[in-house]
Design an enzyme around this catalytic site. Structure first.
Site, PDB file in Angstrom:
ATOM      1  N   ASP A   1       0.826  -1.212   0.000  1.00  0.00           N
ATOM      2  CA  ASP A   1       0.000   0.000   0.000  1.00  0.00           C
ATOM      3  C   ASP A   1       0.858   1.259   0.000  1.00  0.00           C
ATOM      4  OD1 ASP A   1      -2.360   1.412  -0.015  1.00  0.00           O
ATOM      5  OD2 ASP A   1      -2.769   1.185   2.123  1.00  0.00           O
TER       6      ASP A   1
ATOM      7  N   ASN B   1     -11.078  -2.265  -5.463  1.00  0.00           N
ATOM      8  CA  ASN B   1     -10.258  -1.326  -6.231  1.00  0.00           C
ATOM      9  C   ASN B   1     -10.864  -0.962  -7.594  1.00  0.00           C
ATOM     10  OD1 ASN B   1      -7.107  -2.625  -4.919  1.00  0.00           O
ATOM     11  ND2 ASN B   1      -8.221  -0.779  -4.306  1.00  0.00           N
TER      12      ASN B   1
HETATM   13  C1  IPE Z   1      -5.567  -2.573  -0.167  1.00  0.00           C
HETATM   14  O1  IPE Z   1      -5.199  -1.263  -0.354  1.00  0.00           O
HETATM   15  C2  IPE Z   1      -5.534  -3.283  -1.474  1.00  0.00           C
HETATM   16  C3  IPE Z   1      -4.217  -3.433  -2.066  1.00  0.00           C
HETATM   17  C4  IPE Z   1      -3.083  -3.082  -1.565  1.00  0.00           C
HETATM   18  C5  IPE Z   1      -4.228  -4.061  -3.357  1.00  0.00           C
HETATM   19  P1  IPE Z   1      -6.261  -0.104  -0.538  1.00  0.00           P
HETATM   20  O2  IPE Z   1      -5.480   1.118  -0.710  1.00  0.00           O
HETATM   21  O3  IPE Z   1      -7.226  -0.451  -1.594  1.00  0.00           O
HETATM   22  O4  IPE Z   1      -7.026  -0.153   0.863  1.00  0.00           O
HETATM   23  P2  IPE Z   1      -7.873   0.964   1.592  1.00  0.00           P
HETATM   24  O5  IPE Z   1      -8.846   1.506   0.594  1.00  0.00           O
HETATM   25  O6  IPE Z   1      -6.926   2.010   2.068  1.00  0.00           O
HETATM   26  O7  IPE Z   1      -8.520   0.246   2.735  1.00  0.00           O
HETATM   27  C1  IPE Z   2      -1.536   0.248  -3.361  1.00  0.00           C
HETATM   28  O1  IPE Z   2      -1.281   1.611  -3.378  1.00  0.00           O
HETATM   29  C2  IPE Z   2      -1.732  -0.331  -4.735  1.00  0.00           C
HETATM   30  C3  IPE Z   2      -3.102  -0.713  -5.058  1.00  0.00           C
HETATM   31  C4  IPE Z   2      -4.117  -0.709  -4.239  1.00  0.00           C
HETATM   32  C5  IPE Z   2      -3.348  -1.136  -6.418  1.00  0.00           C
HETATM   33  P1  IPE Z   2      -2.462   2.664  -3.386  1.00  0.00           P
HETATM   34  O2  IPE Z   2      -2.805   2.967  -4.797  1.00  0.00           O
HETATM   35  O3  IPE Z   2      -3.585   2.179  -2.553  1.00  0.00           O
HETATM   36  O4  IPE Z   2      -1.768   3.901  -2.731  1.00  0.00           O
HETATM   37  P2  IPE Z   2      -2.417   4.912  -1.689  1.00  0.00           P
HETATM   38  O5  IPE Z   2      -2.909   4.094  -0.547  1.00  0.00           O
HETATM   39  O6  IPE Z   2      -3.540   5.600  -2.392  1.00  0.00           O
HETATM   40  O7  IPE Z   2      -1.313   5.815  -1.316  1.00  0.00           O
HETATM   41 MG    MG Z   3      -4.043   2.410  -0.587  1.00  0.00          MG
END
Ligand code: IPE
Ligand code: IPE
Ligand code: MG
Length: 261
Positions: free
Chosen positions: A38, A86
């Site tokens: 993340d 997502n």
């Molecule tokens: C969790 O991250 C999913 C992945 C890392 C693929 P998110 O960024 O989607 O989670 P939330 O929305 O902060 O809970």
């Molecule tokens: C994790 O990074 C990757 C995916 C969920 C695909 P994020 O895209 O969630 O990054 P933040 O949490 O918005 O910084």
């Molecule tokens: Mg994230």
């Protein structure tokens, strides 16, 4: 999993001040490490870049982490790459991610071969764009003979969807008579999960500081140790991984019993 300690030592040369390979007990390394990757978006935004640049940078961290785990003789590395939630993101970001999964996997297949890594997926792949789906199938086919570390990529994965799917398949088998209601045990249920046959994660790492599971492996993480680092995923490297292992080894895993040390 076997590992070459000479090679591992060379890989972990040039240690930063706070940690070295000697700080961990290789005999007690986790068998299955799982990671919620993340913070890609925030990493990019902090640099005035588009979120998608963060995903591209995250690929480098993932490549390094696969190598780290192979060097260390980890049996299973699983990573959360795209959740069932997502899809709510802007279409442009979703499209970019799907494209990135396909191109990266294709590019990294030689690395998987070189490191004897077997690929696996958690999630409903049928909902992915055809190109991404086809490359994933090719990756499965190409690496199925590899006998080293299992690398599982969770894509279009959600734990509630996984458990619901398991319930449906289980009910179908009961209807068809291949399973009796009395035979529904925890082990039987587990055999319908995407993780069937794998040990539960010993250690779950989440980067970028969030203290939540975001619908990841709800069943499998029942007794897993959690390690959360504030580091954004694109900055996660072999040293962060070592810090996570050190924290893991400082825990007393009681599994509901009494203190073991
Ligand atoms: C969790 O991250 C999913 C992945 C890392 C693929 P998110 O960024 O989607 O989670 P939330 O929305 O902060 O809970
Ligand atoms: C994790 O990074 C990757 C995916 C969920 C695909 P994020 O895209 O969630 O990054 P933040 O949490 O918005 O910084
Ligand atoms: Mg994230």
């Amino acid at each position: 999993m076997e590992f070459d300690s000479e090679k591992l030592r060379a890989y972990y040369a040039d240690a930063p001040e706070d940690i070295t390979l000697e700080d961990i007990d290789l005999e007690r390394r986790p068998k299955h490490v799982s990671i919620i990757m993340d913070g890609n978006g925030r990493w990019a935004q902090a640099r005035g870049m588009d979120r998608t640049k963060g995903h591209a940078a995250g690929v480098d961290s993932l490549r390094e982490t696969v190598t780290t785990c192979v060097r260390m003789g980890i049996d299973v590395l699983s990573v959360y790459a795209f959740s069932t939630e997502n899809w709510k993101r802007p279409q442009r970001e979703v499209d970019m991610l799907m494209h990135l999964f396909a191109t990266t996997l294709m590019k990294e297949l030689p690395l998987f071969h070189q490191e004897n890594v077997q690929l696996r997926f958690f999630g409903d792949l049928t909902a992915l764009p055809k190109k991404t789906y086809d490359v994933f199938m090719e990756g499965l086919e190409e690496t199925k003979g590899n006998t080293g570390m299992i690398f599982a990529l969770a894509v279009n994965y959600g734990s509630r969807a996984e458990i619901t799917r398991a319930a449906q398949m289980l009910a179908q088998d009961v209807l068809e008579g291949s399973l009796k209601v009395e035979e529904i045990s925890q082990a039987a249920l587990e055999s319908y999960l995407y993780t069937a046959g794998l040990p539960d994660p010993d250690l779950l790492i989440r980067s970028s500081g969030e203290l939540r599971l975001s619908n990841y492996l709800l069943w499998q993480l029942a007794y897993t140790e959690f390690y959360v680092t504030d580091t954004y995923w694109p900055d996660f490297d072999r040293w962060e991984f070592l810090r996570a292992i050190r924290a893991y080894q400082s825990r007393d895993r009681r599994f509901g019993g009494v203190k073991t040390k």
